[in-house]
Motif scaffolding. Structure first.
Motif, PDB file in Angstrom:
ATOM      1  N   SER A   1      16.256  23.843   8.438  1.00 16.63           N
ATOM      2  CA  SER A   1      15.885  25.106   7.792  1.00 16.63           C
ATOM      3  C   SER A   1      14.375  25.248   7.573  1.00 16.63           C
ATOM      4  CB  SER A   1      16.620  25.239   6.455  1.00 16.63           C
ATOM      5  OG  SER A   1      16.258  24.178   5.594  1.00 16.63           O
ATOM      6  N   LEU A   2      13.585  24.247   7.957  1.00 17.61           N
ATOM      7  CA  LEU A   2      12.135  24.373   7.812  1.00 17.61           C
ATOM      8  C   LEU A   2      11.606  25.424   8.786  1.00 17.61           C
ATOM      9  CD1 LEU A   2      10.965  20.642   7.603  1.00 17.61           C
ATOM     10  CD2 LEU A   2      11.115  22.284   5.726  1.00 17.61           C
ATOM     11  N   THR A   3      10.622  26.192   8.333  1.00 17.58           N
ATOM     12  CA  THR A   3       9.968  27.141   9.229  1.00 17.58           C
ATOM     13  C   THR A   3       8.957  26.397  10.101  1.00 17.58           C
ATOM     14  OG1 THR A   3       8.155  27.609   7.714  1.00 17.58           O
ATOM     15  CG2 THR A   3      10.167  28.956   7.463  1.00 17.58           C
ATOM     16  N   ALA A   4       8.542  27.030  11.175  1.00 20.16           N
ATOM     17  CA  ALA A   4       7.529  26.432  12.043  1.00 20.16           C
ATOM     18  C   ALA A   4       6.245  26.174  11.248  1.00 20.16           C
ATOM     19  CB  ALA A   4       7.251  27.346  13.231  1.00 20.16           C
ATOM     20  N   GLU A   5       5.888  27.118  10.384  1.00 17.33           N
ATOM     21  CA  GLU A   5       4.677  26.946   9.569  1.00 17.33           C
ATOM     22  C   GLU A   5       4.803  25.722   8.668  1.00 17.33           C
ATOM     23  OE1 GLU A   5       2.691  26.719   5.992  1.00 17.33           O
ATOM     24  OE2 GLU A   5       4.571  27.844   5.923  1.00 17.33           O
ATOM     25  N   GLU A   6       5.976  25.513   8.066  1.00 19.98           N
ATOM     26  CA  GLU A   6       6.171  24.349   7.190  1.00 19.98           C
ATOM     27  C   GLU A   6       6.059  23.046   7.987  1.00 19.98           C
ATOM     28  OE1 GLU A   6       9.112  25.764   3.631  1.00 19.98           O
ATOM     29  OE2 GLU A   6       9.979  25.639   5.645  1.00 19.98           O
ATOM     30  N   VAL A   7       6.635  23.013   9.176  1.00 24.88           N
ATOM     31  CA  VAL A   7       6.571  21.806  10.006  1.00 24.88           C
ATOM     32  C   VAL A   7       5.122  21.484  10.353  1.00 24.88           C
ATOM     33  CG1 VAL A   7       7.180  20.810  12.249  1.00 24.88           C
ATOM     34  CG2 VAL A   7       8.894  22.087  10.939  1.00 24.88           C
ATOM     35  N   VAL A   8       4.366  22.493  10.782  1.00 30.14           N
ATOM     36  CA  VAL A   8       2.963  22.266  11.145  1.00 30.14           C
ATOM     37  C   VAL A   8       2.156  21.871   9.911  1.00 30.14           C
ATOM     38  CG1 VAL A   8       0.869  23.343  12.071  1.00 30.14           C
ATOM     39  CG2 VAL A   8       3.089  23.765  13.154  1.00 30.14           C
ATOM     40  N   ARG A   9       2.397  22.532   8.791  1.00 33.72           N
ATOM     41  CA  ARG A   9       1.675  22.206   7.550  1.00 33.72           C
ATOM     42  C   ARG A   9       1.956  20.768   7.129  1.00 33.72           C
ATOM     43  NH1 ARG A   9       3.515  24.105   2.365  1.00 33.72           N
ATOM     44  NH2 ARG A   9       4.667  25.675   3.519  1.00 33.72           N
ATOM     45  N   CYS A  10       3.194  20.322   7.279  1.00 33.42           N
ATOM     46  CA  CYS A  10       3.552  18.944   6.916  1.00 33.42           C
ATOM     47  C   CYS A  10       2.765  17.920   7.729  1.00 33.42           C
ATOM     48  CB  CYS A  10       5.050  18.713   7.116  1.00 33.42           C
ATOM     49  SG  CYS A  10       6.085  19.490   5.867  1.00 33.42           S
ATOM     50  N   GLY A  11       2.366  18.327   8.939  1.00 29.65           N
ATOM     51  CA  GLY A  11       1.570  17.432   9.773  1.00 29.65           C
ATOM     52  C   GLY A  11       0.248  17.040   9.142  1.00 29.65           C
ATOM     53  N   ARG A  12      -0.238  17.842   8.226  1.00 29.19           N
ATOM     54  CA  ARG A  12      -1.496  17.523   7.525  1.00 29.19           C
ATOM     55  C   ARG A  12      -1.441  16.151   6.878  1.00 29.19           C
ATOM     56  NH1 ARG A  12      -5.431  16.798   4.609  1.00 29.19           N
ATOM     57  NH2 ARG A  12      -6.444  18.064   3.040  1.00 29.19           N
ATOM     58  N   PHE A  13      -0.257  15.781   6.368  1.00 31.97           N
ATOM     59  CA  PHE A  13      -0.080  14.487   5.707  1.00 31.97           C
ATOM     60  C   PHE A  13       0.950  13.615   6.421  1.00 31.97           C
ATOM     61  CE2 PHE A  13      -1.458  17.331   2.236  1.00 31.97           C
ATOM     62  CZ  PHE A  13      -2.589  16.652   1.826  1.00 31.97           C
ATOM     63  N   ALA A  14       1.301  13.972   7.643  1.00 30.70           N
ATOM     64  CA  ALA A  14       2.315  13.234   8.407  1.00 30.70           C
ATOM     65  C   ALA A  14       3.612  13.121   7.619  1.00 30.70           C
ATOM     66  CB  ALA A  14       1.793  11.852   8.797  1.00 30.70           C
ATOM     67  N   ALA A  15       3.995  14.190   6.968  1.00 28.88           N
ATOM     68  CA  ALA A  15       5.207  14.224   6.152  1.00 28.88           C
ATOM     69  C   ALA A  15       6.315  14.953   6.908  1.00 28.88           C
ATOM     70  CB  ALA A  15       4.921  14.936   4.832  1.00 28.88           C
ATOM     71  N   LEU A  16       7.538  14.740   6.460  1.00 26.36           N
ATOM     72  CA  LEU A  16       8.684  15.426   7.055  1.00 26.36           C
ATOM     73  C   LEU A  16       9.212  16.543   6.169  1.00 26.36           C
ATOM     74  CD1 LEU A  16      10.623  12.336   8.429  1.00 26.36           C
ATOM     75  CD2 LEU A  16       9.224  13.950   9.723  1.00 26.36           C
ATOM     76  N   GLU A  17       8.704  16.629   4.960  1.00 26.68           N
ATOM     77  CA  GLU A  17       9.142  17.653   4.007  1.00 26.68           C
ATOM     78  C   GLU A  17       7.921  18.225   3.289  1.00 26.68           C
ATOM     79  OE1 GLU A  17      11.928  19.121   3.177  1.00 26.68           O
ATOM     80  OE2 GLU A  17      13.327  17.953   4.387  1.00 26.68           O
ATOM     81  N   PRO A  18       7.886  19.540   3.079  1.00 24.32           N
ATOM     82  CA  PRO A  18       6.716  20.143   2.433  1.00 24.32           C
ATOM     83  C   PRO A  18       6.574  19.779   0.959  1.00 24.32           C
ATOM     84  CG  PRO A  18       8.367  21.819   2.938  1.00 24.32           C
ATOM     85  CD  PRO A  18       8.845  20.535   3.545  1.00 24.32           C
ATOM     86  N   TRP A  19       7.636  19.346   0.306  1.00 28.95           N
ATOM     87  CA  TRP A  19       7.547  19.032  -1.123  1.00 28.95           C
ATOM     88  C   TRP A  19       6.969  17.640  -1.386  1.00 28.95           C
ATOM     89  CZ3 TRP A  19      10.518  14.789  -1.913  1.00 28.95           C
ATOM     90  CH2 TRP A  19      11.618  14.592  -1.074  1.00 28.95           C
ATOM     91  N   TRP A  20       6.704  16.859  -0.343  1.00 27.29           N
ATOM     92  CA  TRP A  20       6.143  15.525  -0.537  1.00 27.29           C
ATOM     93  C   TRP A  20       4.682  15.568  -0.982  1.00 27.29           C
ATOM     94  CZ3 TRP A  20       8.024  12.190   4.205  1.00 27.29           C
ATOM     95  CH2 TRP A  20       9.395  12.007   4.116  1.00 27.29           C
TER      96      TRP A  20
ATOM     97  N   VAL B   1       0.856  -1.186   0.000  1.00 26.77           N
ATOM     98  CA  VAL B   1       0.000   0.000   0.000  1.00 26.77           C
ATOM     99  C   VAL B   1       0.893   1.237   0.000  1.00 26.77           C
ATOM    100  CG1 VAL B   1      -0.145   0.085   2.517  1.00 26.77           C
ATOM    101  CG2 VAL B   1      -1.990   1.053   1.162  1.00 26.77           C
ATOM    102  N   ASP B   2       0.375   2.330  -0.514  1.00 28.35           N
ATOM    103  CA  ASP B   2       1.100   3.598  -0.463  1.00 28.35           C
ATOM    104  C   ASP B   2       1.008   4.114   0.973  1.00 28.35           C
ATOM    105  OD1 ASP B   2       2.052   6.211  -0.627  1.00 28.35           O
ATOM    106  OD2 ASP B   2       1.100   6.594  -2.564  1.00 28.35           O
ATOM    107  N   ILE B   3       2.129   4.081   1.681  1.00 22.85           N
ATOM    108  CA  ILE B   3       2.099   4.430   3.100  1.00 22.85           C
ATOM    109  C   ILE B   3       1.789   5.896   3.344  1.00 22.85           C
ATOM    110  CG2 ILE B   3       3.560   2.537   3.859  1.00 22.85           C
ATOM    111  CD1 ILE B   3       5.890   4.487   4.007  1.00 22.85           C
ATOM    112  N   ARG B   4       1.959   6.742   2.324  1.00 21.69           N
ATOM    113  CA  ARG B   4       1.627   8.161   2.507  1.00 21.69           C
ATOM    114  C   ARG B   4       0.151   8.328   2.827  1.00 21.69           C
ATOM    115  NH1 ARG B   4       4.225  10.150  -2.990  1.00 21.69           N
ATOM    116  NH2 ARG B   4       3.042   8.312  -3.546  1.00 21.69           N
ATOM    117  N   ASP B   5      -0.692   7.473   2.263  1.00 23.82           N
ATOM    118  CA  ASP B   5      -2.125   7.537   2.553  1.00 23.82           C
ATOM    119  C   ASP B   5      -2.417   7.151   3.999  1.00 23.82           C
ATOM    120  OD1 ASP B   5      -2.586   8.269  -0.097  1.00 23.82           O
ATOM    121  OD2 ASP B   5      -2.948   6.206  -0.734  1.00 23.82           O
ATOM    122  N   LEU B   6      -1.697   6.149   4.500  1.00 21.86           N
ATOM    123  CA  LEU B   6      -1.924   5.700   5.870  1.00 21.86           C
ATOM    124  C   LEU B   6      -1.327   6.641   6.904  1.00 21.86           C
ATOM    125  CD1 LEU B   6      -1.254   1.874   5.542  1.00 21.86           C
ATOM    126  CD2 LEU B   6      -3.449   3.007   5.868  1.00 21.86           C
ATOM    127  N   ARG B   7      -0.169   7.213   6.606  1.00 26.36           N
ATOM    128  CA  ARG B   7       0.496   8.083   7.576  1.00 26.36           C
ATOM    129  C   ARG B   7      -0.361   9.278   7.955  1.00 26.36           C
ATOM    130  NH1 ARG B   7       6.627   8.129   5.318  1.00 26.36           N
ATOM    131  NH2 ARG B   7       7.304   6.221   6.338  1.00 26.36           N
TER     132      ARG B   7
END
Length: 133
Positions: A93-112, A70-76
């Motif tokens: 170098s991530l901003t606080a806003e980028e870190v919180v925004r990444c939480g939307r998809f449980a990602a560690l990078e905003p470009w994911w 399964v695509d784990i990005r969907d489950l995360r």
């Protein structure tokens, strides 16, 4: 359907078996606490359960979906993890806003993932609500 099923899960790291043939199921609504000595495999177990690490052997199912099939990005996006160790995985170098925004998809990078203006606004509002605006 269980939230988590581990069947005969083992993990070997640098030649040392950290987890050995572990079976564990977490039903909806259950709460668990993992306790053990330093180096006993707690973090490794939680990384496998949180789909951050693959086991050496065994089967991992989260919400009925099998890791590796399964695509784990969907489950995360449906898994919440909070850990001091998570900080070490974030690019400094991530901003606080980028870190919180990444939480939307449980990602560690905003470009994911692709984020909307509403996602950015929500992240900024969450930071403000926490007194970090």
């Amino acid at each position: 359907m269980n939230a988590l099923d581990l069947e005969k899960v083992s993990k070997t790291i640098e030649g040392t078996e950290v987890l050995h043939s572990l079976d564990w199921s977490v039903a909806p609504g259950q709460h668990w606490v993992i306790v053990g000595l330093n180096g006993s495999g707690k973090s490794t177990l939680l990384k496998i359960a949180g789909l951050q690490l693959h086991p050496t052997r065994g089967v991992v199912r989260v919400f009925g979906a099998e890791l590796g099939k399964v695509d784990i990005r969907d489950l995360r996006a449906r898994i919440g993890i909070s850990s001091a160790g998570l900080t070490n995985q974030l690019r400094g170098s991530l901003t606080a806003e980028e870190v919180v925004r990444c939480g939307r998809f449980a990602a560690l990078e905003p470009w994911w993932h692709k984020y909307s203006a509403a996602d950015t606004d929500r992240a900024l509002q969450l930071l403000a609500d926490a007194g970090l605006g």
